[in-house]
Scaffold this active site. Structure first.
Site, PDB file in Angstrom:
ATOM      1  N   HIS A 189       1.009   5.098   0.974  1.00  0.00           N
ATOM      2  CA  HIS A 189       0.366   6.123   1.805  1.00  0.00           C
ATOM      3  C   HIS A 189       0.422   7.469   1.086  1.00  0.00           C
ATOM      4  O   HIS A 189       1.495   7.896   0.632  1.00  0.00           O
ATOM      5  CB  HIS A 189       1.116   6.281   3.129  1.00  0.00           C
ATOM      6  N   HIS A 235       0.847  -1.198   0.000  1.00  0.00           N
ATOM      7  CA  HIS A 235       0.000   0.000   0.000  1.00  0.00           C
ATOM      8  C   HIS A 235       0.874   1.236   0.000  1.00  0.00           C
ATOM      9  O   HIS A 235       1.897   1.291   0.669  1.00  0.00           O
ATOM     10  CB  HIS A 235      -0.957   0.014   1.196  1.00  0.00           C
TER      11      HIS A 235
END
Ligand code: AMP
Ligand code: ZN
Length: 141
Positions: A102, A100
């Site tokens: 950010h 992921h």
């Protein structure tokens, strides 16, 4: 899909997520414990743990979406900038083992500093050491 992965569960709609972008390969949603208002996560829909596990086309897709979302997130929360980063691997503090990116809105005077603030002064390397490291990285590709 990984059975016990919270981000796979969001992709599959098994747990809710505040989705702000979706295409065939990529999903972006608001972080449930935001570091700043508008903190957004950009993930591949397919389960891959780290950047090293990610096929190149998915990495490119994540980069494209993060690039396009950063200014949208900034505008939405009236931020002055964004810190865009991956915690890549446990040693780097990655807690959810599904890649992921950010996208964290930043505000003038928020006081958090740059990514460099994580590392302090860093190691002292002479020219030979730097040259050797460059060679090693070129050899690994
Ligand atoms: P990392 O430490 O890089 O693995 O970051 C994981 C991020 O996922 C943290 O910022 C968490 O707040 C966020 N997070 C964990 N569970 C959820 C969830 N169900 N929905 C949205 N964000 C989440
Ligand atoms: Zn997953």
């Amino acid at each position: 899909m990984s059975a016990d992965c919270i981000f796979c569960a969001i992709v599959d709609g098994e747990i809710p997520g505040n989705v702000v972008y979706e295409d065939e390969d990529v999903l972006a949603f608001l972080d449930a414990n935001p570091l700043a208002k508008g903190h957004t996560l950009v993930i591949p829909k397919a389960h891959h743990e780290t950047l090293g596990d990610l096929p190149g086309d998915l990495g490119a897709a994540i980069g494209r979406v993060a690039t396009e979302l950063a200014p949208a997130v900034e505008a939405a929360v009236d931020a002055d900038g964004t810190t865009v980063a991956f915690n890549n691997g446990e040693a780097a503090g990655q807690e959810v083992p599904h890649v992921h990116c950010h996208v964290v809105p930043r505000f003038d005077g928020d006081g958090y500093g740059p990514i460099h603030a994580l590392f302090g002064a860093g190691p002292e390397l002479d020219d030979d050491e730097i040259a050797t490291i460059g060679d090693a990285i070129r050899d690994e590709q």
